[in-house]
Design an enzyme around this catalytic site. Structure first.
Site, PDB file in Angstrom:
ATOM      1  N   GLU A   1     -21.964  44.919  19.576  1.00 26.49           N
ATOM      2  CA  GLU A   1     -23.287  44.377  19.267  1.00 26.49           C
ATOM      3  C   GLU A   1     -24.364  45.117  20.059  1.00 26.49           C
ATOM      4  O   GLU A   1     -24.196  45.348  21.251  1.00 26.49           O
ATOM      5  CB  GLU A   1     -23.325  42.874  19.594  1.00 26.49           C
TER       6      GLU A   1
ATOM      7  N   ARG B   1     -17.082  34.548  18.907  1.00 27.52           N
ATOM      8  CA  ARG B   1     -17.146  35.826  19.608  1.00 27.52           C
ATOM      9  C   ARG B   1     -16.539  36.902  18.715  1.00 27.52           C
ATOM     10  O   ARG B   1     -15.476  36.709  18.120  1.00 27.52           O
ATOM     11  CB  ARG B   1     -16.402  35.769  20.952  1.00 27.52           C
TER      12      ARG B   1
ATOM     13  N   HIS C   1     -25.873  37.533  15.532  1.00 26.10           N
ATOM     14  CA  HIS C   1     -25.551  36.711  16.704  1.00 26.10           C
ATOM     15  C   HIS C   1     -26.693  35.712  16.980  1.00 26.10           C
ATOM     16  O   HIS C   1     -27.254  35.656  18.074  1.00 26.10           O
ATOM     17  CB  HIS C   1     -25.307  37.586  17.938  1.00 26.10           C
TER      18      HIS C   1
END
Length: 329
Positions: A266, A237, A285
């Protein structure tokens, strides 16, 4: 007929591979109309959830406004193992069960972590760019064998990374607040205190959940304890790392590199200074998602919804167990 929404458009593309349990349970499956964005923004999500009682969820945010606007919602089934995009307190207060898909994507994340490490040590991005531009810069590779890999977190994903690291002849050390001693004994993983992990690791790979206690666990103070020239790997994370402290450490050589699949914001902004640094490898990601893991995660989410509809309680998957006392569907 109760409706189930598939919120991530990428997941909806292969609904035929995991929707059978939903159909058999008498649930109507709906999806968002095609659009450029994979995940819906809040207004679109709120509108799409009207009349929907369960949702197969991606990384879109489920905040109090979503629950107030959709009091009929009963289940949020995450396609993945993280759930920081869901306000758990608000979900519990609204009587909404939140589930994850454990045991479905650790292999994908572990493979991605090694793709990042190998890409960095073997200069794959730079070598590719040089050859594509007509050059022939061989550069000198760095070995993984014999180096110390430190794992901050030894859950399913940390364990998957550890077993692969042994094949690369790496020494593996790990910190975990609730360690699996049997696994460590069987695989030769050394359990160490967190500060020791920081100081010993040539590569420090993060596999911790994002909680108030772990937010910005990598910061100026902890970076100062890390081995000079160490490489940070984060496939967990983005909030675990304070990027404002990471950037100068990469610029001044305190850290040798950063291999990041996740970021504080993000999508990461175009002006994020990490984008311009030569000693980083960045991916969007994507670590936990490959064709197999995405299908497995979606199927797990669908099965969690069906279990809850049948009055069963998938204990391993529900991340807000306090809701059980008030859960009705």
């Amino acid at each position: 007929m109760p409706k189930v929404l598939i919120a991530p458009r990428e997941v909806a593309k292969f609904a035929d591979k995991f929707r059978a349990p939903l159909d058999a349970a008498g649930l109507e499956v709906v999806a968002l109309p095609p659009a450029e964005a994979n995940l819906p923004a809040e207004p679109e999500l709120i509108a799409a959830l009207q009349g929907v009682e369960a949702v197969i969820a991606g990384s879109e945010a489920y905040n109090p406004r979503v629950f107030v606007a959709n009091p009929q919602l009963r289940v949020i089934a995450r396609v993945g193992v993280g759930y920081d995009a869901v306000d758990l307190a608000a979900a519990t207060a609204a009587g909404v069960a939140v589930t994850i898909a454990p045991g479905t994507n650790q292999g994908s994340v572990a493979e991605h972590a090694f793709a990042l490490m190998l890409g960095f040590t073997r200069h794959i991005p730079a070598r590719h760019a040089a050859l594509s531009a007509g050059g022939w810069n061989r550069l000198m590779s760095l070995p993984l064998r014999g180096r110390t890999l430190g794992l901050a977190g030894l859950g399913r994903i940390g364990k998957a990374v550890a077993t692969r690291a042994r094949a690369f002849e790496m020494r593996v050390i790990a910190f975990d607040p609730f360690p699996d001693a049997a696994f460590c004994a069987a695989t030769g993983v050394e359990l160490v205190p967190f500060e020791w992990l920081l100081g010993e690791s040539d590569f420090l790979s993060l596999h911790l959940p994002l909680t108030p206690e772990t937010r910005h666990v990598i910061n100026a103070s902890t970076i100062a304890v890390m081995k000079r020239g160490a490489v940070l790997v984060n496939t967990s994370r983005g909030g675990l790392v304070r990027e404002a402290d990471l950037v100068p450490a990469l610029q001044n050589g305190r850290l040798g590199g950063a291999l990041l699949d996740v970021f504080e914001d993000e999508p990461t902004p175009a002006d994020n200074p990490l984008r311009a640094l030569p000693n980083v490898v960045l991916t969007p990601h994507a670590a936990g998602v490959d064709t197999q893991s995405l299908e497995d995660m979606a199927r797990s989410a669908a099965e969690a919804i069906v279990s809850l509809r049948r009055g069963e309680w998938p204990t391993e998957k529900v991340v807000n167990p306090a809701v059980r006392a008030t859960f009705r569907w």
